[in-house]
Motif scaffolding. Structure first.
Motif, mmCIF file in Angstrom:
data_model
loop_
_atom_site.group_PDB
_atom_site.id
_atom_site.type_symbol
_atom_site.label_atom_id
_atom_site.label_comp_id
_atom_site.label_asym_id
_atom_site.label_seq_id
_atom_site.Cartn_x
_atom_site.Cartn_y
_atom_site.Cartn_z
ATOM 1 N N ARG A 1 0.832 -1.198 0.000
ATOM 2 C CA ARG A 1 0.000 0.000 0.000
ATOM 3 C C ARG A 1 0.873 1.257 0.000
ATOM 4 O O ARG A 1 0.703 2.142 -0.832
ATOM 5 C CB ARG A 1 -0.945 0.018 1.203
ATOM 6 C CG ARG A 1 -1.832 1.273 1.219
ATOM 7 C CD ARG A 1 -2.679 1.426 2.468
ATOM 8 N NE ARG A 1 -3.689 0.410 2.596
ATOM 9 C CZ ARG A 1 -3.677 -0.554 3.512
ATOM 10 N NH1 ARG A 1 -2.697 -0.612 4.394
ATOM 11 N NH2 ARG A 1 -4.635 -1.446 3.561
ATOM 12 N N LEU B 1 -5.162 -0.067 -5.087
ATOM 13 C CA LEU B 1 -5.321 0.403 -3.707
ATOM 14 C C LEU B 1 -6.742 0.140 -3.205
ATOM 15 O O LEU B 1 -6.946 -0.251 -2.058
ATOM 16 C CB LEU B 1 -4.965 1.884 -3.616
ATOM 17 C CG LEU B 1 -3.460 2.162 -3.787
ATOM 18 C CD1 LEU B 1 -3.190 3.626 -4.050
ATOM 19 C CD2 LEU B 1 -2.691 1.679 -2.565
ATOM 20 N N ASP C 1 -7.653 -2.586 -0.125
ATOM 21 C CA ASP C 1 -8.382 -2.248 1.095
ATOM 22 C C ASP C 1 -9.615 -3.112 1.275
ATOM 23 O O ASP C 1 -10.128 -3.227 2.376
ATOM 24 C CB ASP C 1 -8.748 -0.765 1.093
ATOM 25 C CG ASP C 1 -7.517 0.080 1.402
ATOM 26 O OD1 ASP C 1 -6.650 -0.396 2.155
ATOM 27 O OD2 ASP C 1 -7.418 1.209 0.886
#
Lengths: 457, 620
Positions: free
Chosen positions: A192, A410, A414
């Protein structure tokens, strides 16, 4: 290099016009032999040495005196044998010399063909070629400087740095996958953090690219104002010819006119618009709708107001919303100075938080120098942080794909998507980057893995 | 002894036996010519099968009716999963084999194949007339004839073993190399290269003190490679592996004796190129000086033998240095080496001289598989053996060769890489080599390959039925998961049983996308029986990878446009205007069938491909 480029090409390599010096370039296996038929010089050429010699036609009439230089392959722009003849500028002389070269057996080069050959012989990568093509096409001085900067490889350099970082993060996770029992798995937060940093870099490139684009393709500029405020007069003044129909009747301009304007090297793409007001006229209202659309695209908005009378209430309302639009540069002109200005400049400055206001009489040409200076100031200021980068549409699309991939990565990361899928986005990024630079190296990740990690049970 | 066969297989290793068994399934009279008939399917290096990309290959071999998966399922003494949590596409299994049992199991499979003869001899040259292969001549002077020959010579071609300064001719420890065949291959016009690989010392189990070592436990799930194996008996005994680590003493033992290593003594004795991904311990210390500790794995080799394989200590140091190196490792202070590690150098054929069916270009009927093509690893070898055997048999039948595409299997990636790109070090399969990795999962190897394999006749009816059952079950379960929505009752159950808090509404398929929910949890809540492990994974991956699969399939389609641009065999690359000299040379050598293959050849750039496309449009 393949010898399939059996023919030798010739063309004037400098822009047409009245420059002091022009360059006629020959490239290909017969360059030297061809040149020797055109240039009067005793045999024997030391590579890359300038020779001063006379140019003569078939009947031994001297046409010009020129500096001639021979650059044998592969140390030349195209990677082939090249001869350059630096002759006097203008339209006539260089073209006669090219004709002589053609008579001696060369072929007239197609636009961009020298660069094409340079690319084919591996002298340039694709990004550099595209920079050259942009250089040839650049519409303004700033644009040319920009393309020249890119020629030094600045897009390539930015992309290389992005690729490097992507390879690093991909290699780490790939090593952990292919050597599953030799590593303690990295936390996904490493991915990340790294991808967020790369995304930021990519977004930086995108904003530099849009800055570069405005400089080469012209800053999108829109003229707005109430009907009959003098927008079309300004437009004519900027482009230097009477293109827009100017009448004393409000609402004359119903369709938009657009033209490129070169303000001492700063390129504007200026759109004249229909005046903004409430109207029952159907055709006119269509024009107004279009105006609103072009406002969205504009970077520079020049507001023209008739300063000799009250500003219509409905236009003030329009202005309220215009000044709220993000990322716009604004210039307000109080026109018709010659009729006596009654507008309250201070009120306008405060109500619309405008800094740039010019008083002028466009009809009489009063204040035009100041207007041009203000436009330059406005457009070139506050961009210190965003350096321009010259990027064409294809390159831009690819960079946007990088951004999209990283954004998706990303997002998926998540929501708990597994590493194999996340790596897909990084591989895709690398494929696009290779497409951009024209490379074809698919072992990059493995090479990185082996050079960084000590693997193997 | 008969002298005429349909196919001759030279070599009885992992490639040779898969090749022979595949030919057998197609009804070919097959001969395996091997120096050591009782060592067929032997594991001369690490006693394990599987791991990332390698287990994928085993699954593909199994999907095509091959033997490896079934053999390891029958004989493993330790099995575990790798890469759990990194995604179903890269998850894999790895098993430690009972080394003698595995070897025996392969020998049994070969002897059960009634039309396969095993001939104990060494092939020393090829019989080749007018570029058509006719058979082989053996060391004892026999001429054996066949319509096709598959060479799977492993590390035996002009093999040389290195142990310190000692060099011995040998293909494997204790076995004679094969001389002669290299020359024969050169005589028919092939270019050979030299590679090196290494192996690790074996220790006596009783001399190791396991008490302080980290344990690497086997897995208690019913893992298996082959769909045709019965679910393993969970009470079947397994053995643990152990981990130790190099110390400063190990480093010194290596670094102070580099002058005794044939790799680093400057003598240049070893000229072969070794694998980057499996370096010797000497390499590890020299090339990664910043890394202080290297992991070393202790792997049992079977229930009935006392050998422990010391994985991670591949070395060609002299024996006395190896003793110092080994005894510097915690737990091994008193270790006895039964067999030292050694390096082996051998000839390989530059694989760019093959076509995509693994046939040698320009020689009719000659196929190569395994380490002779520059690969490393049992799984890589077996996969090639199966394809080479299959295509040799199809050649004899006058059929088109079977070529696995890159989006169809790791086997396809492997062969395409070898043929298009070649290799200058022993080639090992890695998942990152597969650009369509998300499509090439363990769970769908059967979907990718079994239908074609069944049609070609190398998959049994039994396996085909099992495949159809799986396929149908997966489809109906996916249907069910998509149409059923989470109700209040089940939401409560999920919360109570697994602590997952989720409100009713979404379909069960949507629910599976949550990282904290899996299929067996859902079926548990519904009081439905759990699926067989592989079937469950198949269903989960089809749901979870949905969007990614779609994206990759679009890419496959885009690439297939290039795939469909067939390159006429008569093309003369030097006539292609605008093509770089390097591309002309490389394309002329590899002679790809289509533009997609051309685009993968190193040195061929996208602009070369554009030039090629223009040329093809203009001229063909």
């Amino acid at each position: 290099m393949n010898n399939s480029f059996a023919d030798t090409i010739a063309a004037v390599a400098t822009p047409p016009g009245s420059g002091g010096v022009a360059i006629v370039r020959l490239s290909g296996p017969d360059s030297l032999r061809t040149a020797e038929e055109v240039v009067r010089k005793s045999p024997g050429w030391i590579p890359r040495r300038m020779y001063f010699c006379k140019i003569s036609d078939g009947e031994d009439n001297v046409i010009d005196e020129a500096l001639t230089v021979y650059m044998p392959a592969p140390h030349s722009y195209t990677g082939e044998d090249v001869v350059e003849i630096h002759c006097h500028g203008g339209l006539a002389v260089p073209n006669i010399i090219v004709d002589l070269c053609v008579a001696a057996g060369a072929r007239l080069a197609h636009p961009g063909e020298f660069t094409y050959r340079a690319f084919m012989s591996g002298k340039m990568d694709l990004a550099e070629v595209e920079a050259v093509l942009a250089l040839i096409q650049a519409r303004s001085k700033d644009g040319a400087a920009l393309a020249a900067a890119c020629l030094g490889g600045s897009l390539s350099a930015h992309i290389k740095s992005v690729k490097d970082k992507i390879l690093d993060v991909a290699a780490r996770y790939e090593a952990e996958i292919d050597y599953g029992d030799e590593f303690v798995s990295s936390d996904m937060s490493v991915m990340r953090d790294n991808c967020e940093a790369v995304l930021e870099e990519v977004e930086g490139i995108i904003s530099m690219a849009s800055r570069g684009r405005t400089l080469t393709e012209g800053i999108e500029t829109v003229l707005i104002g109430p009907p009959n405020a003098g927008k079309s007069t300004l437009w004519n003044l900027l482009i230097g010819e009477d293109r827009a129909l100017v009448t004393p009747y409000p609402g004359t301009t119903r369709d938009m006119l657009a033209e490129y304007v070169n303000l001492d090297g700063l390129c504007l793409h200026v759109t004249d618009t229909a005046g903004l007001r409430d109207t029952d006229d159907f055709v006119e209202s269509l024009g107004i709708a279009k105006t609103k659309g072009s406002l969205d695209r504009a970077e520079l908005i020049i507001i023209v107001i008739d300063g000799s009378c009250d500003i219509p209430e409905d236009f003030l309302t329009v202005l309220d919303s215009v000044v709220k639009m993000p990322d716009k540069r604004l210039l307000l002109l109080l026109n018709k100075q010659d009729c006596g200005l009654t507008a309250d400049e201070e009120m306008l400055r405060r109500r619309f938080s405008l800094d740039a206001i010019c008083r002028c009489s466009l009809k009489l040409g009063q204040g035009t120098a100041e207007i041009k200076q203000k436009i330059r100031d406005i457009c070139l200021k506050d961009n210190v942080n965003t350096k321009p980068l010259n990027v064409n549409q294809r390159q831009r699309q690819i960079i946007v794909k990088l951004r999209d991939n990283l954004t998706s990565l990303l997002r998926d990361l998540d929501s708990g998507v597994t590493c194999d899928c996340l790596l897909y986005y990084l591989h895709d990024c690398i494929r696009w980057i290779d497409e951009l630079t024209g490379e074809n190296v698919s072992d990059d990740i493995l090479d990185r893995v082996f050079s960084k990690f000590c693997l193997g049970k | 002894m008969p002298h005429k066969f349909d196919v001759i297989i030279v070599g009885g290793g992992h490639a040779g036996t898969e090749a022979a068994l595949t030919c057998h399934r197609l009804g070919c009279r097959t001969a395996i010519v091997t120096t050591s008939p009782f060592r067929m399917g032997v594991m001369p290096c690490n006693p394990s099968i599987g791991g990332p990309a390698k287990s994928h290959l085993v699954r593909e071999i199994d999907a095509m009716g091959g033997e490896m998966g079934k053999a390891i399922d029958d004989t493993f003494i330790h099995i575990r999963r790798l890469n759990t949590g990194k995604g179903l596409a890269v998850q894999s299994i790895r098993a430690q084999a009972d080394r003698p049992k595995y070897n025996e199991r392969i020998c049994q499979a070969v002897s059960a194949a009634e039309n396969v003869d095993v001939i104990q001899d060494t092939a020393v040259s090829l019989i080749c007339e007018d570029k058509v292969i006719k058979g082989v001549i053996t060391q004892s002077g026999h001429k054996i004839y066949a319509g096709a020959v598959v060479i799977c010579s492993g590390t035996f071609l002009s093999g040389v073993l290195h142990l310190g300064k000692l060099t011995l001719p040998g293909g494997r420890s204790g076995e004679a190399p094969a001389f002669g065949l290299s020359q024969s291959l050169k005589d028919i016009g092939l270019t050979l290269g030299r590679l090196k690989t290494g192996t690790c010392p074996r220790l006596h189990r009783d001399s190791v003190d396991f008490s302080g070592l980290d344990v690497l436990s086997y897995c208690r799930e019913p893992l298996k490679f082959s769909d045709m194996s019965k679910d393993p008996d969970m009470s079947r005994p397994q053995l643990d592996c152990y981990i130790t680590r190099t110390t400063e003493k190990t480093r010194q033992a290596v670094m102070n004796n580099l002058d005794k290593s044939p790799l680093y003594d400057g003598s240049g004795i070893i000229t072969g190129v070794g694998p980057r991904y499996c370096p010797s311990l000497e390499d590890k210390f020299v090339r990664f000086p910043e890394r202080e500790v290297h992991l070393v794995f202790l792997e049992p080799e079977g229930f009935d033998i006392d050998e422990i394989y010391l994985q991670g200590v591949s070395t060609s140091m002299p024996l006395e240095v190896q003793i110092d190196m080994v005894r510097s490792l915690p737990g091994l202070e008193k270790a006895e080496i039964i067999r030292p590690g050694y390096a082996v150098e051998y000839d390989y054929v530059l694989p760019t001289q093959l076509d995509f069916s693994l046939a040698v270009r320009d020689i009719k009927g000659l196929y190569l598989a395994g380490q002779i093509n520059g690969t490393s690893g049992y799984e890589e070898a077996a996969a090639q053996g199966l394809i080479a055997g299959l295509n040799a048999a199809r050649f004899l039948d006058g059929r088109e060769p079977f070529i696995v595409r890159r989006d169809q299997g790791y086997i396809g990636v492997l062969i395409d890489d070898l043929v298009c790109r070649g290799t200058s070090e022993p080639y090992r399969m890695h998942t990152s080599r597969a650009e369509y990795r998300l499509l090439l999962r363990e769970d769908n190897a059967d979907d990718r390959l079994t239908p074609q394999a069944y049609e070609m006749g190398i998959v049994s009816t039994e396996q085909w039925q099992k495949y159809l059952t799986f396929k149908e079950a997966a489809a109906s379960e996916i249907d069910r998961l998509q149409s059923r929505h989470l109700n209040k009752d089940m939401a409560e159950k999920l919360n109570r049983m697994y602590g997952v808090s989720v409100s009713p509404g979404p379909s069960l398929a949507e629910l599976l996308h949550r990282p904290d929910v899996n299929l067996s949890m859902l079926r548990n809540c519904e009081n439905l029986p759990a699926f067989e492990l592989r079937l469950g994974e198949k269903i989960e991956s089809l749901i979870l990878y949905d969007g990614y699969i779609e994206r990759q399939e679009r890419e496959v389609k885009r690439m297939s446009e290039l795939e469909n641009v067939v390159i006429n065999e008569t093309i003369s690359y030097k006539d292609v205007i605008g093509m770089s000299g390097e591309a002309v040379e490389k394309l002329g050598r590899v002679r790809p069938h289509n533009a997609a293959q051309a685009s993968r050849i190193p040195g061929v750039s996208p602009s070369d491909i554009r030039a090629l496309m223009i040329h093809l449009r203009k001229n063909f």
